[in-house]
Design an enzyme around this catalytic site. Sequence first.
Site, mmCIF file in Angstrom:
data_model
loop_
_atom_site.group_PDB
_atom_site.id
_atom_site.type_symbol
_atom_site.label_atom_id
_atom_site.label_comp_id
_atom_site.label_asym_id
_atom_site.label_seq_id
_atom_site.Cartn_x
_atom_site.Cartn_y
_atom_site.Cartn_z
ATOM 1 N N LYS A 94 14.253 51.248 -26.796
ATOM 2 C CA LYS A 94 13.368 51.832 -25.600
ATOM 3 C C LYS A 94 13.580 53.288 -25.769
ATOM 4 C CE LYS A 94 12.411 48.155 -22.867
ATOM 5 N NZ LYS A 94 13.316 47.025 -23.210
ATOM 6 N N GLU A 116 8.698 52.960 -14.761
ATOM 7 C CA GLU A 116 9.301 51.632 -13.856
ATOM 8 C C GLU A 116 10.282 50.983 -14.648
ATOM 9 O OE1 GLU A 116 7.117 51.759 -16.493
ATOM 10 O OE2 GLU A 116 7.682 49.960 -17.506
ATOM 11 N N SER A 383 16.554 44.432 -31.828
ATOM 12 C CA SER A 383 16.103 45.674 -30.691
ATOM 13 C C SER A 383 17.088 46.421 -29.756
ATOM 14 C CB SER A 383 14.811 45.018 -29.988
ATOM 15 O OG SER A 383 15.160 43.863 -29.102
HETATM 16 C C1 LIG Z 1 12.945 45.708 -23.154
HETATM 17 C C2 LIG Z 1 13.556 45.068 -24.287
HETATM 18 C C3 LIG Z 1 12.682 44.212 -25.324
HETATM 19 C C4 LIG Z 1 11.407 43.749 -24.703
HETATM 20 O O1 LIG Z 1 10.570 44.782 -24.763
HETATM 21 P P1 LIG Z 1 9.556 44.878 -25.899
HETATM 22 O O2 LIG Z 1 8.438 45.987 -25.369
HETATM 23 O O3 LIG Z 1 8.856 43.491 -26.304
HETATM 24 O O4 LIG Z 1 10.266 45.331 -27.164
HETATM 25 C C5 LIG Z 1 13.421 43.603 -26.264
HETATM 26 N N1 LIG Z 1 14.731 43.914 -26.620
HETATM 27 C C6 LIG Z 1 15.289 44.595 -25.856
HETATM 28 C C7 LIG Z 1 16.789 45.106 -26.330
HETATM 29 C C8 LIG Z 1 15.195 45.345 -24.587
HETATM 30 O O5 LIG Z 1 15.963 46.161 -24.050
#
Ligand SMILES: *Cc1c(COP(=O)(O)O)cnc(C)c1O
Length: 413
Positions: A94, A116, A383
């Site tokens: 993010k 948000e 992610s």
């Molecule tokens: C917020 C988040 C997601 C989901 O958001 P996407 O916009 O689909 O990437 C996935 N993995 C993590 C670690 C997050 O913090």
Amino acid sequence: MSEATGEKAAPADYFGAYGGRYVGETLRPALDQLEAEFAAAWEDPAFQAELGLARREFIGRPTPFLRAGNASRALGGADIYIKMEGLAHTGAHKINNAVGQALLARRLGKRRIIAETGAGQHGLAAAAACARLGLACRVYMGSIDMARQRPNVFAMEMLGAEVAAVETGSRTLKDAVNAALRDWSASFPDTHYIIGSALGPSPFPDLVRRFQAVVGEETREQMREAGADFAALLACVGGGSNAIGFFAPFLDQPSPRLIGVEAGGRGPTPGDHAARMGGGARIGVAQGYKSRFLMDGDGQLLPTHSISAGLDYPGIGPQLASLGESGRLEFTSASDAEALAALRFFARHEGVLFALESAHAAAAAMRLAPELGRGRAIAVNMSGRGDKDLFITAKALDRDNWAAFLQSEIDHA
Ligand SMILES: *Cc1c(COP(=O)(O)O)cnc(C)c1O
């Protein structure tokens, strides 16, 4: 051609049938201005240099690409590689978007940021980016989410952000988005709205994808260096920003396979999962864009469930919905239980703690690797890292000890 068939050419802010800018008149000037100024910034070498520097020294890019040799041997089959995006500052992808948009805001002379947040991960990234760049930051968060995610509320406040409780509707993420849009329609001359995923009214889906594409660009280079035969890439899909960023450089070519992994939750009953492409979603318009949503016949968004807060959302970014329909993307899902099992598996075998969201992609990789067989490779986008989830994973996997710990915290508070 369009004149001959009577079809309207899709405007650039659509991805196939999806996307667009479904907002009231008061928000249009803000979106028009953002679209024009983002296009100029993106072409400006000075802006790209600033972004490159922030990526290196603040976010910590490039993030590593780990060959998961132990896990691959244990599963038998294709070699699994992990893009370690969770090692980015604040623990997830993010920050790539938050820093990019905060730099954009500063260039536009806007001193105030709104955002948000649901579980707090995007709010945390926005708060960190604003503190670093000297911008004021107000994060809208449903009051129910604030109660559930107190550690992140505290962290955002430590970083100097004001966390504004949203008391309307279900008092969760979608209400926070609406509150932020309402603020922005009155405040845009001096305020920028950093949306947290590749969705919302145009130009946000395209803008967020461009800031997240660095994940895929690095991975493509790292795949080349690894010299393996990559058959598939996997990423979890909430709103879709980590997936579209990871897949971005590969969209115009037929291979490797690109696989989005949705939250299968507790099962296929409506309300128990957040699998939009995997079943049950309708085409509709919500929160400023057209896409596939888990909604009822009256267009009301349905409740969703996932053990991972980041995948617990009824909509999906318009470009991913379109790529799913065209067949370039495949979609699958992983349940809460499969995600927890994958989390434990990679923790034990590789010393890597996945975020619960990313563990869904890891679970799908565990199914795919043995099917593909030796000599091939797959890459999973981690992610985020799992530190943020300790309150949830400990409750799920070690309930009694965790309850005793919480009780002792209360006793000594
Ligand atoms: C917020 C988040 C997601 C989901 O958001 P996407 O916009 O689909 O990437 C996935 N993995 C993590 C670690 C997050 O913090």
